[in-house]
Write an enzyme that holds these catalytic residues in place. Structure first.
Site, short mmCIF file in Angstrom:
data_model
loop_
_atom_site.label_atom_id
_atom_site.label_comp_id
_atom_site.label_asym_id
_atom_site.label_seq_id
_atom_site.Cartn_x
_atom_site.Cartn_y
_atom_site.Cartn_z
NE ARG A 36 -7.30 -6.28 -9.77
CZ ARG A 36 -6.33 -5.63 -9.16
NH1 ARG A 36 -6.03 -4.41 -9.54
NH2 ARG A 36 -5.66 -6.18 -8.18
CE LYS A 197 14.59 -7.75 -3.60
NZ LYS A 197 14.16 -6.46 -4.11
N GLY A 351 -1.62 -11.31 -8.45
CA GLY A 351 -0.31 -10.78 -8.81
C GLY A 351 0.32 -11.51 -9.98
N GLY A 374 -1.78 -7.80 -3.51
CA GLY A 374 -1.46 -7.45 -2.13
C GLY A 374 -2.52 -7.91 -1.14
N1 LIG Z 1 15.32 -16.78 -9.87
C1 LIG Z 1 14.90 -15.54 -10.02
N2 LIG Z 1 15.77 -14.53 -10.12
C2 LIG Z 1 15.36 -13.27 -10.28
N3 LIG Z 1 14.07 -12.91 -10.35
C3 LIG Z 1 13.17 -13.87 -10.26
C4 LIG Z 1 13.51 -15.23 -10.09
N4 LIG Z 1 12.39 -15.95 -10.04
C5 LIG Z 1 11.37 -15.10 -10.18
N5 LIG Z 1 11.81 -13.84 -10.32
C6 LIG Z 1 11.03 -12.63 -10.56
O1 LIG Z 1 10.15 -12.39 -9.48
C7 LIG Z 1 9.14 -11.51 -9.93
C8 LIG Z 1 7.88 -11.73 -9.16
O2 LIG Z 1 8.14 -11.54 -7.83
P1 LIG Z 1 7.04 -11.03 -6.81
O3 LIG Z 1 7.57 -11.31 -5.46
O4 LIG Z 1 6.64 -9.66 -7.18
O5 LIG Z 1 5.87 -12.07 -7.18
P2 LIG Z 1 4.36 -12.09 -6.79
O6 LIG Z 1 4.24 -12.15 -5.34
O7 LIG Z 1 3.68 -13.14 -7.60
O8 LIG Z 1 3.81 -10.74 -7.33
P3 LIG Z 1 2.80 -9.73 -6.68
O9 LIG Z 1 3.59 -8.96 -5.68
O10 LIG Z 1 2.38 -8.93 -7.89
O11 LIG Z 1 1.69 -10.55 -6.08
C9 LIG Z 1 8.96 -11.79 -11.40
O12 LIG Z 1 9.12 -10.59 -12.10
C10 LIG Z 1 10.08 -12.77 -11.73
O13 LIG Z 1 10.76 -12.47 -12.90
O1 LIG Z 2 -3.71 -3.58 -7.83
C1 LIG Z 2 -3.90 -3.76 -6.62
O2 LIG Z 2 -3.24 -4.60 -5.95
C2 LIG Z 2 -5.01 -3.01 -5.96
O3 LIG Z 2 -5.82 -2.37 -6.88
C3 LIG Z 2 -4.47 -2.04 -4.93
O4 LIG Z 2 -3.69 -1.07 -5.54
P1 LIG Z 2 -2.60 -0.26 -4.68
O5 LIG Z 2 -1.50 -1.22 -4.37
O6 LIG Z 2 -2.19 0.90 -5.54
O7 LIG Z 2 -3.29 0.19 -3.41
#
Ligand SMILES: Nc1ncnc2c1ncn2[C@@H]1O[C@H](COP(=O)(O)OP(=O)(O)OP(=O)(O)O)[C@@H](O)[C@H]1O
Ligand SMILES: O=C(O)[C@H](O)COP(=O)(O)O
Length: 394
Positions: A36, A197, A351, A374
């Protein structure tokens, strides 16, 4: 983009309050991933070259309006200084007399980093007084913190009402890439949605079903869809209260002519651990006391083909528990397919997917990796980002 950018204004000799997202992973008080910080360099260097006095502001972590010694930005300033090849002045507050004195000492092209803005309770409350205090430090406001643009805080939103307010180059790039994908995508346009989820991805799936040609589902959230098809999912992640929603997404896909791809086979395990016994089973063969932790090889083949035939792919959320080597193959294979797809424009929605492409050493092969987790998710849901809305229109 219909918002003014730093390129549209003259910053020479001006004090520029530039909000960046330096919310970086730290380990032992050192920056452990500077992605970042590097992403903000084009704007910082642009401001330096144009003769601005650059005042950077960021949050780090969630200190909840209190000073937290582990969340100071001192190590971040040091890392930034190394990357810029120039000393970065660091203050221990984000406004007040000491800060004003430090700013008065800046020459054109100098860079200063304020202390973590979340040490002040007014930051997350978007307190107008704090916003005014920030604004009083500068002549111009630049928002380059795409990762925090979904937050209406004093340094991301409030301040923009008191100064000429424009976007930075990173903000502009993020909005251009993600905006073009949603408004005027090259087709076939494919979205890959994974992660843990359904509940976290409702908005994004709903909005993308209006835009894409193909929707690929993977990760933990796939099992709620599998259940909606009438199959047993054993001990896999399941959101009982979202089964009907998953059905309605399937109906919407049909209605909109979107091809929906779901796992044909999965890797199941008898335990949530790297040493678990595993096997590959068809999607309708998950044993009752096993759980699905990755997509299987047939599914990988199909997803790869769809990726190869797409002109644009947006990816958000891993295909399996990629943190454990036994269940990383699906996520890795999707990342490899994206890297191999030379005529496909590939966008990683921040993410965990961004962490995954980094982990597999494929980050350089992607066309755009969003710095916002996010924020990019909310953007893809079609929501307005307050940090962007507050900027001056062109
Ligand atoms: N089949 C599964 N069973 C359980 N957990 C799982 C499975 N597939 C993926 N995951 C878990 O889901 C997590 C990621 O989910 P999340 O919804 O946070 O993803 P993301 O949207 O990419 O992340 P972020 O919210 O940081 O953008 C990972 O830690 C992974 O291990
Ligand atoms: O890491 C992030 O997604 C941003 O820096 C925002 O952080 P926050 O979810 O703590 O507001």
């Amino acid at each position: 983009m219909n918002k003014m950018s730093v390129r549209d204004i003259d910053v020479k000799g001006k004090r520029v309050f530039c909000r960046v997202d330096f919310n970086v992973p730290m380990k032992d008080n050192q920056v452990s991933d500077d992605t970042r910080i590097r992403a903000a360099l084009p704007t910082v260097q642009y401001l330096m070259e144009k003769g601005a006095k650059v005042i950077l502001a960021s949050h780090l972590g969630r200190p909840k309006g209190q000073v937290n010694e582990d969340m100071r930005l001192t190590a971040v300033a040091a890392r930034l200084g190394e990357l810029l090849g120039k000393n970065v002045v660091k203050t221990d507050e984000a406004y007040g007399e000491a800060v004003e004195t430090a700013i008065a000492g800046l020459a054109e092209g100098d860079v200063l980093l304020l202390e973590n803005v979340r040490f002040y309770p007014g930051e997350e409350k978007n307190d107008p007084e704090l916003a005014k205090s920030f604004a009083s430090l500068a002549d111009v406001y630049v928002n380059d913190a795409f990762g925090a643009a979904h937050r209406a805080h004093a340094s991301t939103e409030g301040i923009a009402h008191h100064l000429p307010a424009v976007s930075g180059l990173l903000m502009e790039k993020e909005l251009d890439v993600l905006g073009k994908a949603l408004l005027n995508p090259d087709r076939p346009f494919t979205a890959i949605i994974g992660g843990a989820k359904v509940k976290d991805k409702i908005g994004v799936i709903d909005n993308l079903l209006e835009k894409v040609d193909n929707l690929i589902i993977g990760g933990g959230l796939a099992y709620t869809f599998v259940k909606a098809l009438g199959h047993d999912v054993g001990k896999s992640l399941l959101e009982e209260d979202k089964i009907d929603l998953a059905k309605s997404f399937m109906d919407k896909a049909k209605e909109k002519g979107v091809k929906l791809y779901m796992p044909e086979d999965v890797v199941v395990a008898d335990d949530f651990s790297n040493d678990a016994t595993t096997k590959v089973v068809g999607i309708d063969e998950i044993p009752s006391d096993w759980e699905g932790l990755d997509i299987g090889p047939k599914t990988v083949d199909t997803y790869r083909k769809v990726i190869m035939e797409s002109k644009l792919v947006i990816w958000n959320g891993p295909m399996g528990v990629f943190e454990l080597p036994s269940f990383e193959n699906g996520t890795k294979s999707v990342a490899v397919a994206l890297a191999d797809a030379q005529s496909t424009y590939t966008v990683i929605g921040g993410g965990d997917s961004a962490a995954a492409v980094e982990k597999f050493g494929l980050a350089d092969s992607m066309d755009h990796i969003s710095t916002g987790g996010g924020a990019s998710l909310e953007f893809m849901e079609g929501k307005q980002l307050p940090g962007v809305v507050a900027l001056n229109d062109k």
